[in-house]
Write an enzyme that holds these catalytic residues in place. Structure first.
Site, short mmCIF file in Angstrom:
data_model
loop_
_atom_site.label_atom_id
_atom_site.label_comp_id
_atom_site.label_asym_id
_atom_site.label_seq_id
_atom_site.Cartn_x
_atom_site.Cartn_y
_atom_site.Cartn_z
N ASP A 17 0.86 -1.19 0.00
CA ASP A 17 0.00 0.00 0.00
C ASP A 17 0.89 1.23 0.00
O ASP A 17 2.07 1.16 0.38
CB ASP A 17 -0.91 0.02 1.24
CG ASP A 17 -1.85 1.24 1.23
OD1 ASP A 17 -2.40 1.58 0.16
OD2 ASP A 17 -2.01 1.87 2.29
N SER A 18 0.32 2.36 -0.40
CA SER A 18 1.06 3.62 -0.33
C SER A 18 1.46 3.92 1.12
O SER A 18 2.47 4.58 1.36
CB SER A 18 0.18 4.75 -0.86
OG SER A 18 -1.01 4.81 -0.11
N CYS A 80 -4.30 -1.43 -2.18
CA CYS A 80 -4.48 0.01 -2.33
C CYS A 80 -5.33 0.21 -3.58
O CYS A 80 -4.96 -0.27 -4.66
CB CYS A 80 -3.11 0.66 -2.51
SG CYS A 80 -3.15 2.42 -2.89
N GLU A 165 -4.57 9.47 8.70
CA GLU A 165 -3.12 9.47 8.92
C GLU A 165 -2.71 10.46 10.01
O GLU A 165 -1.65 10.33 10.60
CB GLU A 165 -2.39 9.76 7.61
CG GLU A 165 -2.71 8.70 6.56
CD GLU A 165 -1.50 8.00 5.99
OE1 GLU A 165 -0.41 8.58 6.01
OE2 GLU A 165 -1.66 6.85 5.50
N CYS A 199 -11.33 2.74 -0.57
CA CYS A 199 -9.99 3.16 -0.17
C CYS A 199 -9.68 2.40 1.10
O CYS A 199 -10.52 2.35 2.01
CB CYS A 199 -9.93 4.65 0.09
SG CYS A 199 -8.38 5.19 0.85
N HIS A 201 -7.95 2.94 3.58
CA HIS A 201 -7.91 3.71 4.84
C HIS A 201 -9.29 3.86 5.47
O HIS A 201 -9.40 4.11 6.67
CB HIS A 201 -7.39 5.13 4.59
CG HIS A 201 -5.92 5.25 4.47
ND1 HIS A 201 -5.21 4.73 3.42
CD2 HIS A 201 -5.01 5.85 5.29
CE1 HIS A 201 -3.93 5.02 3.58
NE2 HIS A 201 -3.77 5.69 4.70
N1 DGL Z 1 -5.03 3.36 0.74
C1 DGL Z 1 -5.08 3.98 -0.55
C2 DGL Z 1 -6.27 3.47 -1.34
O1 DGL Z 1 -6.82 2.42 -1.03
C3 DGL Z 1 -5.14 5.49 -0.55
C4 DGL Z 1 -4.13 6.20 0.24
C5 DGL Z 1 -3.39 7.22 -0.54
O2 DGL Z 1 -3.99 8.20 -1.01
O3 DGL Z 1 -2.20 7.01 -0.69
O4 DGL Z 1 -6.65 4.09 -2.29
#
Ligand code: DGL
Length: 280
Positions: A17-18, A80, A165, A199, A201
């Site tokens: 993931d990012s 991600c 975050e 997403c 997150h």
């Molecule tokens: N967790 C990432 C996703 O599922 C998004 C986080 C980011 O913007 O880097 O899209």
């Protein structure tokens, strides 16, 4: 780099993931498949990816996948949505044939879309996602392929990843930013009966999103769906399954400060972890 330079011995499952969001996917995958070994890689130094352009997300994701291959992974999950939306197809079609046609990279969008067909009752589906995922129209395109009659409304939520975050997800200030997007989505299609948290997150904002939406709307989290889809994939692909080690271990890698990673990762996983810093 080609497959002659990559380790051929069986190895862990790579989860990328990012940043931290993929941990919500990792924990569900581990719950479903506890015996395997895992390497989690968060590109925290370059996160968030959500507002980055297509070519940058593709380049960063390819670097991460290549690193996980070098570390012995034969299978990598892009946990991600932004990377799945902007990089997965190119990596599968352009890069895997050169890197190693026998390794696999899977994303989170397709399994989520497959599952949603059994969840919605009226075919009106809402998506909450990063601006990058929404701009890619990946959900709209994948849903149209499987369910051409569905109406899809995707709402970009630029503030939601920063809220998570910055540890604001449980605080009262988050309510404003959550309601802003839930109200807009429902005004765009009042018939929506199912909403995908597109997403990784967003599960950390689940209780706020739940409060902000009518009770009869189903909110879909991806972790469990992706885990079940991976289980099914491995049972259908014994040749990949045979290249995965089973030692029930997880290694955490981050491109940022490892102490910082460990502190926030604990919030996502509800248990402490030790991370190692790498450069991509
Ligand atoms: N967790 C990432 C996703 O599922 C998004 C986080 C980011 O913007 O880097 O899209």
């Amino acid at each position: 780099m080609n497959h002659n330079q990559l380790p051929s011995a069986p190895g862990p499952i790579g989860v990328f993931d990012s940043g931290y969001g993929g941990l919500t996917i990792l924990s569900e995958i581990r719950r479903a498949l506890p015996d395997y070994d895992y390497i989690y890689l968060g590109d925290n130094a370059r996160a968030p990816y959500g507002s980055r352009s297509f070519d940058i997300v593709y380049r960063f994701t390819l670097e991460a996948v290549t690193e996980l291959f070098r570390r012995g992974c034969h299978l990598v999950i892009l946990a991600c949505n932004t990377a799945s939306a902007k990089a997965l197809r190119s990596i599968q079609q352009l890069d895997l044939p050169i890197l190693d046609p026998d390794r696999r990279v899977l994303g989170v969008i397709r399994p989520t879309v497959e599952a949603v067909g059994d969840i919605t009752r009226n075919g009106h589906v809402g998506i909450f996602a990063t601006p990058g995922t929404v701009a890619s129209e990946s959900y709209d395109i994948e849903i149209a392929k499987l369910y051409p009659d569905f109406k899809v409304t995707a709402q970009a939520c630029p503030m939601w990843v920063p809220l998570v975050e910055n540890r604001e997800a449980d605080r009262p200030g988050a309510d404003y930013f959550v309601r802003q997007e839930t109200d807009t989505l429902l005004s765009r299609d009042p018939l929506i009966d199912t909403v995908i948290l597109g997403c990784t997150h967003y599960p950390l904002l689940y209780s706020k999103i739940r409060e902000a939406m009518p009770d009869d709307i189903t909110i879909v989290r991806q972790g469990d769906i992706v885990a079940r889809s991976l289980e099914d994939y491995l049972s259908r692909h014994p040749e990949i399954n045979a290249r995965l080690t089973r030692g029930a271990s997880t290694q955490y890698l981050t491109t940022e400060n490892p102490e910082k990673f460990s502190a926030l990762a604990t919030l996502f996983l509800q248990h402490p972890v030790t991370a190692t810093r790498i450069t991509l």
